[in-house]
Design an enzyme around this catalytic site. Structure first.
Site, short mmCIF file in Angstrom:
data_model
loop_
_atom_site.label_atom_id
_atom_site.label_comp_id
_atom_site.label_asym_id
_atom_site.label_seq_id
_atom_site.Cartn_x
_atom_site.Cartn_y
_atom_site.Cartn_z
CB CYS A 101 17.68 12.71 49.26
SG CYS A 101 17.35 11.21 50.17
CG HIS A 117 15.26 17.72 49.28
ND1 HIS A 117 14.40 18.70 49.71
CD2 HIS A 117 14.54 16.57 49.31
CE1 HIS A 117 13.22 18.18 49.99
NE2 HIS A 117 13.26 16.89 49.76
NE ARG A 141 8.22 14.39 53.34
CZ ARG A 141 7.23 14.45 52.46
NH1 ARG A 141 6.29 15.38 52.55
NH2 ARG A 141 7.14 13.59 51.48
CB CYS A 179 10.94 11.32 50.78
SG CYS A 179 10.69 13.04 51.27
#
Lengths: 133, 273
Positions: free
Chosen positions: B182, B186, B230, B234
């Protein structure tokens, strides 16, 4: 002595970026969670979750490896690079762009395969400035 | 799919796409104008239709047991909806698990209304152009009823603490054939995939601004997308297997995001590219 020990412990935790992980998350716990999250996945697909030695090292250090570890990673990964056998490093850049712009390949919706895999480069790199989406 | 997104975005940005030579800053400004026009009149956000649909679904008797979901305890007791979302995910003793809003609604649809769990988990997310599924509309309604409040989950129960620590570990865990975590996308300010800016979740201000916008209406796919959806998308992009809706993995990740966004205001449904 005691203070040094506490400090060392603190630095160790901070180094691992474990801000919430006062209880350190065991790899076995992570694996248990992963094993229940993908009930439809085949063994082949589940093997994608593991990661190789370099990925595991970076995960454990929150992408901030020590200098020594970083050196070891560089040496190991550099050894895997394969350069073109003819020594020509620049090919057809237009075709390169097409591949760089393509996110096709290896996703669970990409089977059976209908085209060649893209490089998915746009996911991390800005390509054409005008590219909107 | 990319082609469709491209087309929709092209329609959105007719002026800029037609000229083609404008800087991305100019395009981003136009998009921001569009977003602020939508925000100025909340009812221009198509996601509001799903808030209404979700409310009707919440209050209407349904399922083999023919009961409404009003008896579903979202953490503040049955019939209490206002403010419940601001305290999720949380530990539920009856389920003996930490659940986010979507996992809790699924649990209630199964245990209260008698829906078959396997059916609820089959194709739970809408395709492009299709409306969000029923549980997603309900989740949007429940979240909407915490608008103006701030995320304030205590994470005091041992299982909540475990979910949080696990979420953090998973956030930084690299996996898949393309080596994504992630944090690849991010964990820095100003990163983006094409035009979509990506929030830097380790920075409280960004997490606070973004997390409270989910569930959000997504213009490019013309439906409300929930947070579970979401994350599903991802993980799909990360070349991982298809994650189960409401899994401990996604709840752990959502716990981490909500903790990062602690104090951030809820403003649902948000509006995304």
């Amino acid at each position: 002595m005691k203070r040094e020990l506490i400090l060392a412990l603190f630095v160790g935790l901070a180094g691992a970026g474990a801000s919430y992980a006062q209880q350190v998350v065991e790899e076995s716990t992570v694996e248990r969670i992963l094993s229940t999250a993908f009930p439809k996945a085949s063994a082949d697909w589940l093997s994608r979750l593991k990661g190789d030695e370099t990925m595991q090292a970076c995960s454990n250090r929150r992408d901030a490896p020590t200098a020594e570890l970083a050196r070891a990673i560089k040496v190991r990964e550099r050894a895997t690079l394969q350069y073109p056998v003819d020594g020509k490093l620049i090919g057809d850049w237009k075709r390169g762009e097409q591949l760089a712009q393509s996110g096709y390949g290896l996703r669970f919706t990409d089977y059976p395969v209908t085209q060649e895999n893209g490089g998915n480069c746009y996911a991390c790199h800005q390509l054409t400035k005008q590219e909107v989406s | 799919m990319n082609g469709i997104r491209r087309n929709v975005c092209a329609i959105l940005l007719v002026a800029s796409a037609a000229h083609g030579q404008q800087s991305t800053d100019a395009i981003e400004r136009k998009l921001e104008t569009y977003r602020s026009m939508m925000k100025a009149d909340p009812w221009s956000n198509p996601g509001m239709l799903d808030v209404e649909r979700g409310e009707a679904l919440w209050k209407t008797r349904g399922g083999p047991m023919n009961v409404s979901l009003e008896g579903c305890d979202l953490g503040l007791g049955p019939r209490e909806v206002d403010g419940a979302f601001a305290l999720l995910p949380r530990y539920f003793a009856d389920a003996d698990r930490v659940l986010d809003v979507e996992a809790r609604i699924l649990w209630c649809m199964e245990k209260l209304q008698g829906f078959e769990r396997a059916k609820l988990l089959t194709r739970p997310h809408p395709g492009s152009g299709m409306p969000v599924k029923d549980f997603g509309a309900i989740a949007t309604y429940v979240a909407y009823r915490s608008n103006g409040q701030s995320f304030a989950t205590a994470f005091s129960h041992p299982k909540e603490k475990e979910a949080l620590a696990l979420g953090e570990a998973l956030f930084f865990r690299r996996s898949g054939p393309m080596d994504f975590a992630c944090s690849t996308c991010h964990a820095d300010t100003g990163k983006r995939i094409r035009l979509q800016l990506l929030p830097f979740f380790s920075k409280a201000a960004e997490a606070q601004r973004i997390v409270g916008e989910w569930p959000a209406y997504r213009v490019s796919t013309a439906h409300v997308m929930t947070m579970q959806h979401r994350i599903y998308d991802c993980l799909w992009q990360m070349r991982l297997p298809e994650v189960e809706l409401g899994s401990d993995l996604s709840v752990a990740l959502i716990s981490y995001l909500v903790k990062q966004a602690e104090g951030g205001q809820i403003n649902v449904p948000g509006l995304k590219r």
